[in-house]
Design a protein around this motif. Structure first.
Motif, mmCIF file in Angstrom:
data_model
loop_
_atom_site.group_PDB
_atom_site.id
_atom_site.type_symbol
_atom_site.label_atom_id
_atom_site.label_comp_id
_atom_site.label_asym_id
_atom_site.label_seq_id
_atom_site.Cartn_x
_atom_site.Cartn_y
_atom_site.Cartn_z
ATOM 1 N N LYS A 2 25.153 47.445 41.765
ATOM 2 C CA LYS A 2 26.291 47.329 40.868
ATOM 3 C C LYS A 2 26.994 45.990 41.037
ATOM 4 C CE LYS A 2 27.209 52.241 40.537
ATOM 5 N NZ LYS A 2 28.140 53.319 40.794
ATOM 6 N N VAL A 3 27.037 45.486 42.279
ATOM 7 C CA VAL A 3 27.693 44.204 42.538
ATOM 8 C C VAL A 3 26.979 43.090 41.788
ATOM 9 C CG1 VAL A 3 28.196 42.496 44.309
ATOM 10 C CG2 VAL A 3 28.598 44.918 44.767
ATOM 11 N N LYS A 4 25.673 43.075 41.855
ATOM 12 C CA LYS A 4 24.917 42.040 41.164
ATOM 13 C C LYS A 4 25.103 42.169 39.657
ATOM 14 C CE LYS A 4 21.569 41.293 44.771
ATOM 15 N NZ LYS A 4 20.197 41.261 45.191
ATOM 16 N N TYR A 5 25.173 43.389 39.163
ATOM 17 C CA TYR A 5 25.387 43.588 37.730
ATOM 18 C C TYR A 5 26.743 43.061 37.307
ATOM 19 C CZ TYR A 5 26.087 45.811 33.250
ATOM 20 O OH TYR A 5 26.360 46.028 31.923
ATOM 21 N N ALA A 6 27.789 43.349 38.079
ATOM 22 C CA ALA A 6 29.137 42.883 37.744
ATOM 23 C C ALA A 6 29.189 41.362 37.752
ATOM 24 C CB ALA A 6 30.149 43.457 38.722
ATOM 25 N N ASP A 12 27.574 35.878 32.447
ATOM 26 C CA ASP A 12 27.265 35.943 31.014
ATOM 27 C C ASP A 12 28.500 35.627 30.167
ATOM 28 O OD1 ASP A 12 24.650 36.621 31.616
ATOM 29 O OD2 ASP A 12 24.885 38.748 31.105
ATOM 30 N N ALA A 13 29.656 36.119 30.594
ATOM 31 C CA ALA A 13 30.900 35.842 29.871
ATOM 32 C C ALA A 13 31.219 34.351 29.909
ATOM 33 C CB ALA A 13 32.050 36.651 30.465
ATOM 34 N N LEU A 14 31.002 33.730 31.054
ATOM 35 C CA LEU A 14 31.232 32.295 31.191
ATOM 36 C C LEU A 14 30.275 31.505 30.308
ATOM 37 C CD1 LEU A 14 33.023 30.312 32.709
ATOM 38 C CD2 LEU A 14 31.363 30.356 34.566
ATOM 39 N N ILE A 51 34.290 35.133 40.242
ATOM 40 C CA ILE A 51 32.908 35.118 40.748
ATOM 41 C C ILE A 51 32.878 34.561 42.163
ATOM 42 C CG2 ILE A 51 30.636 34.042 40.484
ATOM 43 C CD1 ILE A 51 31.162 34.084 37.418
ATOM 44 N N ASP A 52 33.506 33.404 42.355
ATOM 45 C CA ASP A 52 33.481 32.736 43.662
ATOM 46 C C ASP A 52 34.157 33.564 44.744
ATOM 47 O OD1 ASP A 52 32.171 30.633 42.421
ATOM 48 O OD2 ASP A 52 33.954 29.360 42.317
ATOM 49 N N LEU A 67 37.723 45.002 44.608
ATOM 50 C CA LEU A 67 38.485 45.516 43.481
ATOM 51 C C LEU A 67 39.167 44.328 42.802
ATOM 52 C CD1 LEU A 67 40.089 48.630 45.215
ATOM 53 C CD2 LEU A 67 38.057 48.549 43.769
ATOM 54 N N SER A 68 38.464 43.714 41.876
ATOM 55 C CA SER A 68 38.981 42.482 41.275
ATOM 56 C C SER A 68 40.263 42.711 40.473
ATOM 57 C CB SER A 68 37.913 41.821 40.396
ATOM 58 O OG SER A 68 37.550 42.674 39.343
ATOM 59 N N ASN A 69 40.520 43.938 40.060
ATOM 60 C CA ASN A 69 41.771 44.197 39.341
ATOM 61 C C ASN A 69 42.986 44.053 40.251
ATOM 62 O OD1 ASN A 69 41.041 46.645 40.690
ATOM 63 N ND2 ASN A 69 42.499 47.749 39.418
ATOM 64 N N LYS A 70 42.768 43.987 41.547
ATOM 65 C CA LYS A 70 43.861 43.804 42.505
ATOM 66 C C LYS A 70 44.178 42.325 42.742
ATOM 67 C CE LYS A 70 44.347 48.184 43.376
ATOM 68 N NZ LYS A 70 45.541 48.898 42.968
ATOM 69 N N PHE A 71 43.362 41.419 42.216
ATOM 70 C CA PHE A 71 43.644 39.989 42.364
ATOM 71 C C PHE A 71 44.903 39.652 41.580
ATOM 72 C CE2 PHE A 71 38.843 38.734 42.628
ATOM 73 C CZ PHE A 71 38.747 39.345 43.854
#
Length: 78
Positions: A2-6, A12-14, A51-52, A67-71
């Motif tokens: 899942k990490v690689k997919y995210a 892809d968005a970039l 990403i970084d 949990l990137s929503n916590k950034f």
């Protein structure tokens, strides 16, 4: 897995954002069909830094997940 997919979704968005901006540079779309330069650059910076930072936390710090929503950018957003 899942990490690689995210991470791939973010890459892809970039790539999509860069492609969209190239359409503007090649006069395939007008300024009204694209973001402002400041917005595009801010979005590009946000995607790349996510990403970084995620890669750093997962690969260098040994985190099991991120949990990137916590950034957040500053104390005002906390």
């Amino acid at each position: 897995m899942k990490v690689k997919y995210a991470a791939q979704v973010l890459r892809d968005a970039l790539n999509w954002l860069n492609s969209w901006e190239r359409n503007l540079e090649q006069n395939l779309i007008t300024d009204n069909d694209f973001l402002t330069k400041q917005t595009a650059e801010g979005l590009r910076m946000t995607i790349q830094s996510t990403i970084d930072l995620s890669n750093f936390l997962l690969n260098d710090c040994g985190f099991a997940y991120v949990l990137s929503n916590k950034f957040n950018q500053d104390r005002v957003e906390v």
